[in-house]
Design a protein around this motif. Structure first.
Motif, PDB file in Angstrom:
ATOM      1  N   SER A 218      38.034  58.424  43.596  1.00 30.56           N
ATOM      2  CA  SER A 218      37.032  59.616  41.903  1.00 30.56           C
ATOM      3  C   SER A 218      38.880  59.344  41.001  1.00 30.56           C
ATOM      4  N   LYS A 219      39.647  59.606  41.119  1.00 31.25           N
ATOM      5  CA  LYS A 219      40.748  59.054  40.255  1.00 31.25           C
ATOM      6  C   LYS A 219      41.001  57.946  40.231  1.00 31.25           C
ATOM      7  N   LYS A 220      40.260  56.701  40.920  1.00 30.50           N
ATOM      8  CA  LYS A 220      41.091  55.714  40.960  1.00 30.50           C
ATOM      9  C   LYS A 220      42.433  55.135  40.562  1.00 30.50           C
ATOM     10  N   TRP A 221      43.311  55.585  41.803  1.00 31.87           N
ATOM     11  CA  TRP A 221      44.453  55.866  42.135  1.00 31.87           C
ATOM     12  C   TRP A 221      44.686  54.409  43.210  1.00 31.87           C
ATOM     13  N   GLU A 222      46.190  54.167  43.426  1.00 29.53           N
ATOM     14  CA  GLU A 222      45.740  52.254  44.154  1.00 29.53           C
ATOM     15  C   GLU A 222      47.279  53.522  44.979  1.00 29.53           C
TER      16      GLU A 222
ATOM     17  N   ILE B 230      50.254  48.524  49.524  1.00 27.27           N
ATOM     18  CA  ILE B 230      48.784  47.913  49.971  1.00 27.27           C
ATOM     19  C   ILE B 230      48.428  47.236  48.973  1.00 27.27           C
ATOM     20  N   THR B 231      47.793  46.418  48.978  1.00 24.78           N
ATOM     21  CA  THR B 231      46.557  45.419  47.757  1.00 24.78           C
ATOM     22  C   THR B 231      45.338  45.603  48.489  1.00 24.78           C
ATOM     23  N   SER B 232      44.411  46.543  48.204  1.00 28.08           N
ATOM     24  CA  SER B 232      43.193  47.281  48.488  1.00 28.08           C
ATOM     25  C   SER B 232      42.346  46.385  47.668  1.00 28.08           C
ATOM     26  N   LYS B 233      41.049  45.900  48.621  1.00 25.43           N
ATOM     27  CA  LYS B 233      39.891  45.239  48.086  1.00 25.43           C
ATOM     28  C   LYS B 233      38.514  46.062  48.207  1.00 25.43           C
ATOM     29  N   THR B 234      39.389  47.603  48.475  1.00 27.56           N
ATOM     30  CA  THR B 234      38.349  48.724  48.109  1.00 27.56           C
ATOM     31  C   THR B 234      37.271  49.331  46.873  1.00 27.56           C
ATOM     32  N   PRO B 235      35.844  48.680  46.715  1.00 29.85           N
ATOM     33  CA  PRO B 235      35.663  48.778  45.533  1.00 29.85           C
ATOM     34  C   PRO B 235      35.768  50.202  45.177  1.00 29.85           C
ATOM     35  N   GLU B 236      35.948  50.365  43.949  1.00 31.16           N
ATOM     36  CA  GLU B 236      35.856  51.985  43.197  1.00 31.16           C
ATOM     37  C   GLU B 236      34.972  52.492  44.201  1.00 31.16           C
ATOM     38  N   TRP B 237      35.030  53.764  43.571  1.00 28.13           N
ATOM     39  CA  TRP B 237      33.794  54.880  44.405  1.00 28.13           C
ATOM     40  C   TRP B 237      32.842  54.565  44.445  1.00 28.13           C
ATOM     41  N   SER B 238      32.278  54.663  45.581  1.00 29.02           N
ATOM     42  CA  SER B 238      30.462  54.076  45.629  1.00 29.02           C
ATOM     43  C   SER B 238      29.827  54.245  46.816  1.00 29.02           C
ATOM     44  N   PRO B 239      28.862  54.815  46.889  1.00 30.40           N
ATOM     45  CA  PRO B 239      28.076  54.975  48.035  1.00 30.40           C
ATOM     46  C   PRO B 239      28.473  54.510  49.514  1.00 30.40           C
ATOM     47  N   ASP B 240      28.500  53.376  49.076  1.00 33.21           N
ATOM     48  CA  ASP B 240      27.482  51.621  50.338  1.00 33.21           C
ATOM     49  C   ASP B 240      29.602  52.480  51.844  1.00 33.21           C
ATOM     50  N   ILE B 241      30.649  52.953  50.634  1.00 30.62           N
ATOM     51  CA  ILE B 241      31.123  53.085  51.340  1.00 30.62           C
ATOM     52  C   ILE B 241      31.168  54.188  52.857  1.00 30.62           C
ATOM     53  N   LEU B 242      30.347  55.311  52.571  1.00 32.87           N
ATOM     54  CA  LEU B 242      30.458  56.423  52.780  1.00 32.87           C
ATOM     55  C   LEU B 242      29.968  56.428  54.610  1.00 32.87           C
ATOM     56  N   SER B 243      28.757  55.472  54.316  1.00 31.22           N
ATOM     57  CA  SER B 243      28.044  55.348  56.058  1.00 31.22           C
ATOM     58  C   SER B 243      28.964  54.575  56.601  1.00 31.22           C
ATOM     59  N   PRO B 244      30.122  53.952  57.242  1.00 34.87           N
ATOM     60  CA  PRO B 244      30.532  53.373  57.813  1.00 34.87           C
ATOM     61  C   PRO B 244      30.790  54.624  58.906  1.00 34.87           C
ATOM     62  N   ILE B 245      31.526  55.177  57.743  1.00 34.37           N
ATOM     63  CA  ILE B 245      33.108  56.066  57.931  1.00 34.37           C
ATOM     64  C   ILE B 245      32.648  57.287  59.020  1.00 34.37           C
ATOM     65  N   ALA B 246      30.483  57.732  58.138  1.00 31.43           N
ATOM     66  CA  ALA B 246      30.476  58.088  58.894  1.00 31.43           C
ATOM     67  C   ALA B 246      30.016  58.315  60.674  1.00 31.43           C
TER      68      ALA B 246
ATOM     69  N   PHE C 170      37.217  63.157  52.971  1.00 25.70           N
ATOM     70  CA  PHE C 170      37.282  63.873  51.749  1.00 25.70           C
ATOM     71  C   PHE C 170      38.632  63.434  51.155  1.00 25.70           C
ATOM     72  N   ALA C 171      39.826  62.641  51.811  1.00 28.88           N
ATOM     73  CA  ALA C 171      40.648  63.058  50.175  1.00 28.88           C
ATOM     74  C   ALA C 171      40.149  61.827  50.606  1.00 28.88           C
ATOM     75  N   MET C 172      40.092  60.876  50.693  1.00 32.18           N
ATOM     76  CA  MET C 172      39.781  59.858  50.190  1.00 32.18           C
ATOM     77  C   MET C 172      38.556  59.158  49.338  1.00 32.18           C
ATOM     78  N   LEU C 173      38.297  59.880  49.497  1.00 30.52           N
ATOM     79  CA  LEU C 173      36.579  60.450  48.428  1.00 30.52           C
ATOM     80  C   LEU C 173      37.290  59.970  46.990  1.00 30.52           C
ATOM     81  N   PHE C 174      38.407  62.283  46.983  1.00 25.44           N
ATOM     82  CA  PHE C 174      39.635  62.220  45.876  1.00 25.44           C
ATOM     83  C   PHE C 174      40.443  61.311  45.371  1.00 25.44           C
ATOM     84  N   PHE C 175      41.075  60.499  46.533  1.00 26.49           N
ATOM     85  CA  PHE C 175      41.875  59.601  45.984  1.00 26.49           C
ATOM     86  C   PHE C 175      41.364  58.683  44.797  1.00 26.49           C
TER      87      PHE C 175
END
Length: 406
Positions: A130-134, A138-154, A123-128
């Protein structure tokens, strides 16, 4: 596919696995967990010496539990997560490490369960995002908030909870720590306490630049043109339970079974996230609620049970048996009642040792086991054995008060 290409792919995989292992050594959580396990061991030994003037297990017991089973569980989870192609955002790993450090400061070991570290990190990651913070440094390759990143975490969280339940069932009931407390009627009674910490090093795939085009033949990497790296993450499983009304092994195992059931249900539900990604948010929330319900239920059951380890009118209750002691060699177990020593009835620690001293060369015990069956056990005594038989009893109040004043 020719032999050279296969050899090259194997070489790339081995190189990436070594890199992932190297990244583990850069993770501060890896070292911090050894520190926490050492603190748990030292504090337990101090408490046991205060209660009994002797410790049950040595201070290294918690350290010895930290890795062996966790390594095996981590290897299985690594095969599953990589084989299933689960891609985990680096932000989740960073936040999970942060919550591990944060919850450890509360001194509540149970909060180091994956449901609280990974769940709250989710939930902290989702908030982070959603604010488009970096993240700094760390150079992140995570796309901006997207539903596709949710299911692997679950799915990952569900697998970690399942592993937690298995570890609790198989290992949580071993080496439980006896403890003396004051009951509701002001009498000294015994309980058992479990504070256990396991480390699960799990290889995870994260977005990155380490793995590139040659792996497109494997469906694992057929997600556009994005490349991936492997990282070995030291996940934490913390477990705490106090037992007052049941045998320790039975109580812990029952909790472990409930956690296994919760993890199994969550694994099935988490697969729904691949068709309905937003359902993963509900699944993670259900994981936190479900784990809390299990903890609350266990506490409620224990609070409503009478004290199992209390002084009896007949016989002496065994609260603990020291490892590698004469008592352990005689097969004595926690929860059994010693009814007679060398033919003399006993009902407290003093009468037990007085009867034992009547024959300095031999010890014969009549024991009522946990199934209500009488059995006899005996052995020769050597010099000093009668003073150090290795049994911990629920002591009478005057003796315990004297020890506490000391």
């Amino acid at each position: 596919m020719n032999i050279r290409l296969v050899a090259a792919l194997v070489q790339e995989w081995m190189l990436e696995l070594l890199k992932g292992l190297g990244r583990l050594l850069l993770n501060p959580v890896f070292y911090y967990l050894f520190f926490l396990a050492a603190i748990l061991g030292v504090s337990r030994v101090k408490r046991e010496r205060k209660n009994f003037h002797v410790r049950a297990e040595n201070a290294y017991f918690e350290l010895r539990q930290l890795l062996p089973l966790g390594l095996a569980a981590g290897l299985v989870l690594s095969i599953i997560t990589i084989g299933a192609g689960l891609v985990i955002p680096i932000e989740l790993i960073v936040f999970a490490a942060g919550f591990t450090l944060l919850w450890s400061l509360t001194a509540k070991i149970r909060l180091l369960s994956p449901v609280y570290t990974v769940g709250f990190a989710f939930f902290a990651m989702l908030f982070f995002l959603s604010k488009k913070w970096e993240l700094p440094l760390i150079t992140s390759k995570t796309p901006e908030w997207s539903p596709d990143i949710l299911s692997p975490i679950a799915v990952l969280l569900a697998l970690l909870i399942l592993a937690e339940g298995i570890l609790i069932s198989r290992n949580g009931g071993k080496g439980t720590s006896p403890k003396l407390v004051i009951g509701k009627r002001g009498l000294v009674v015994g309980i058992h306490e479990v504070k256990r910490l396991w480390m699960l090093p799990v290889f995870l795939m994260i977005p990155g630049e380490s793995l590139a085009a040659p792996f497109k033949w494997w469906p694992l990497f057929s997600i556009g043109e994005q490349s991936y790296a492997l990282i070995l993450v030291p996940f934490t499983i913390g477990f705490f339970q106090y037992i007052k009304g049941m045998l320790p092994a039975e109580s812990v195992k029952s909790v472990g079974k409930r956690v296994v059931k919760l993890g199994s249900v969550l694994v099935v539900l988490s697969l729904i996230g691949y068709w309905y990604p937003l359902a993963s948010i509900v699944i993670v929330a259900l994981a936190i609620i479900g784990r809390e319900i299990i903890s609350f239920r266990q506490r409620s059951i224990e609070d409503n049970l009478p004290f199992y380890f209390s002084m009896k009118n007949q016989g002496v209750m065994i609260l603990g048996v020291l490892p590698d002691s004469p008592a352990a060699g005689m097969g004595l177990e926690v929860g059994e009642l010693v009814m007679k020593v060398n033919g003399a009835p006993v009902n407290d620690e003093e009468s037990f040792y007085n009867a034992l001293m009547q024959n300095r060369a031999h010890c014969k015990l009549e024991v009522l086991d946990v199934n209500g069956q009488i059995r006899l056990t005996q052995r020769a005594l050597f010099e000093g054995d009668h003073h150090e038989l290795g049994i911990l009893f629920v002591q009478d109040e005057r003796k315990w008060e004297t020890k506490r004043v000391q």
